[in-house]
Design an enzyme around this catalytic site. Structure first.
Site, mmCIF file in Angstrom:
data_model
loop_
_atom_site.group_PDB
_atom_site.id
_atom_site.type_symbol
_atom_site.label_atom_id
_atom_site.label_comp_id
_atom_site.label_asym_id
_atom_site.label_seq_id
_atom_site.Cartn_x
_atom_site.Cartn_y
_atom_site.Cartn_z
ATOM 1 N N CYS A 90 -7.246 0.526 8.785
ATOM 2 C CA CYS A 90 -6.281 0.977 7.783
ATOM 3 C C CYS A 90 -4.884 0.879 8.383
ATOM 4 O O CYS A 90 -4.607 1.498 9.412
ATOM 5 C CB CYS A 90 -6.578 2.410 7.344
ATOM 6 S SG CYS A 90 -5.420 3.046 6.105
ATOM 7 N N HIS A 223 -11.177 -3.580 -2.692
ATOM 8 C CA HIS A 223 -9.743 -3.441 -2.912
ATOM 9 C C HIS A 223 -9.211 -4.560 -3.814
ATOM 10 O O HIS A 223 -9.641 -5.712 -3.702
ATOM 11 C CB HIS A 223 -8.986 -3.494 -1.583
ATOM 12 C CG HIS A 223 -9.378 -2.412 -0.616
ATOM 13 N ND1 HIS A 223 -10.567 -2.412 0.057
ATOM 14 C CD2 HIS A 223 -8.721 -1.299 -0.211
ATOM 15 C CE1 HIS A 223 -10.637 -1.342 0.845
ATOM 16 N NE2 HIS A 223 -9.523 -0.643 0.689
ATOM 17 N N ASP A 249 -2.384 2.631 -3.765
ATOM 18 C CA ASP A 249 -1.707 2.861 -2.490
ATOM 19 C C ASP A 249 -0.221 3.099 -2.727
ATOM 20 O O ASP A 249 0.452 2.314 -3.383
ATOM 21 C CB ASP A 249 -1.907 1.658 -1.571
ATOM 22 C CG ASP A 249 -1.694 1.990 -0.108
ATOM 23 O OD1 ASP A 249 -0.736 2.733 0.197
ATOM 24 O OD2 ASP A 249 -2.456 1.498 0.734
ATOM 25 N N GLY A 254 -1.118 -1.643 4.684
ATOM 26 C CA GLY A 254 -1.080 -2.408 5.924
ATOM 27 C C GLY A 254 -2.127 -3.490 6.036
ATOM 28 O O GLY A 254 -1.818 -4.648 6.335
ATOM 29 N N THR A 255 -3.402 -3.151 5.795
ATOM 30 C CA THR A 255 -4.428 -4.193 5.858
ATOM 31 C C THR A 255 -4.282 -5.148 4.676
ATOM 32 O O THR A 255 -4.567 -6.342 4.798
ATOM 33 C CB THR A 255 -5.838 -3.584 5.887
ATOM 34 O OG1 THR A 255 -6.011 -2.697 4.779
ATOM 35 C CG2 THR A 255 -6.077 -2.819 7.178
#
Length: 333
Positions: A90, A223, A249, A254-255
């Protein structure tokens, strides 16, 4: 009847919550973090649900638990927990976790300004900038990321045909760019994105079954990233990432940003060494780079880096009492 107490330090990374469990996490064997993740899921996932779901958390909650690393080349191990599960990696969670760990003295780095994290997805190198007692920026050099599949045609109820890519940046992301049946983020509310994301994810899960070429424990599509033109000054692109059942989010993800960098490099729209500034639905940004070429199994890949900031927002002693019928959390459909 058991009564469990967790000492947590709450933060947010560019608007996304990161609850760092500094005490009370379950004791796990001295095995690599990838194995710890599987043991946690098997025997202790109630901890994640109790700390992330209501009444102690919310639909977009995320966090981490710190463990000693089993690797000589890493300073600390990190287990990532959120409403959607126990993740291999994450990015926002890393930015928040490193900020908390350094500012609160939970980790003493071997070299000032640098850390190495053992995550379930692999080693993640960190560079951070400190101003006195405070961490002003965290740059994570993420795991090797790659474009898994491109130009996938999905037949999505209520939306019609969508052409998407599937990219990996520590988790797998369905990437939806503006096209005939998706005009962009303008005019869409969070509820609209949640509704649309469920439809897209269900359609994708019927035809896409990714398994990481080097670690079969990392698999599946959870996701969805909705892309658009930027609004913030200096930004390269804007996005909103859906995860869990109802979460969008709050950070640029970030990922997800790592997966986006890998996708853009694979498509020739970003060169290795170039910067990509990713804007979130709240207007915050991550400063990303395609650091170097790499390989993931048979796939061409890139090692991305992501830089962002976080702030400590509170100290939280959380009690989970088995007498409480809602001890292990709940979600409202």
């Amino acid at each position: 009847m058991a009564r469990n107490v967790f000492f947590c330090i709450d933060s947010h990374a560019c608007a996304n919550p990161v609850r760092v469990v500094a005490g009370g996490g379950p004791l796990l064997p001295n095995v690599p973090m990838a194995e710890k993740r599987m043991l946690f899921l098997e025997k202790h996932d109630w901890v994640r649900k109790a700390l992330m779901f209501e009444p102690r958390g919310h639909d977009a909650m995320s966090g981490s638990i710190l463990y000693p690393s089993t690797r000589d080349d890493c300073d600390v191990g990190v287990l990532f927990i959120e409403v959607s599960g126990c993740l291999p990696m994450c990015g926002a969670g890393t930015v928040g976790t490193v900020t908390v760990a350094i500012e609160e003295g939970l980790v003493v780095p071997r070299e000032e300004g640098r850390l190495a994290l053992e995550t379930p997805a692999g080693r993640v190198d960190i560079e951070y900038k400190r101003n006195g007692a405070f961490v002003e920026e965290v740059r994570l050099f993420n795991v090797n990321s790659y474009l898994h599949a491109r130009d996938i045609q999905l037949e999505v109820p209520q939306l019609g045909t969508l052409t998407v890519d599937l990219s990996y940046g520590g988790n797998y992301y369905i990437i939806v760019e503006p096209q005939q049946n998706y005009a962009g983020l303008d005019g869409l509310k969070a509820d609209d994105l949640v509704r649309m994301s469920h439809l897209v994810r269900e359609a994708a899960q019927k035809v896409l079954h990714p398994v990481h070429p080097e670690d079969e424990r990392i698999r599946g599509v959870k996701h969805v990233m909705w892309c658009d033109k930027p609004k913030a000054p200096g930004a390269s692109a804007r996005n909103a990432v859906f995860y869990g059942d109802k979460a969008i989010d709050r950070s640029p993800c970030g990922t997800g940003s790592s997966a986006r960098v890998a996708q853009l490099v694979a498509r020739g729209r970003l060169k290795v060494g170039e910067t990509f500034v990713h804007e979130s639905i709240t207007g915050t940004t991550f400063n990303c780079r395609a650091e170097e070429v790499a390989r993931v199994g048979e796939f061409d890949a890139v090692r991305p880096s992501v830089a962002g900031w976080a702030r400590v927002i509170g100290y939280n002693t959380i009690v989970v009492d088995d007498r409480d019928p809602l001890a292990h959390g709940f979600q409202i459909a």
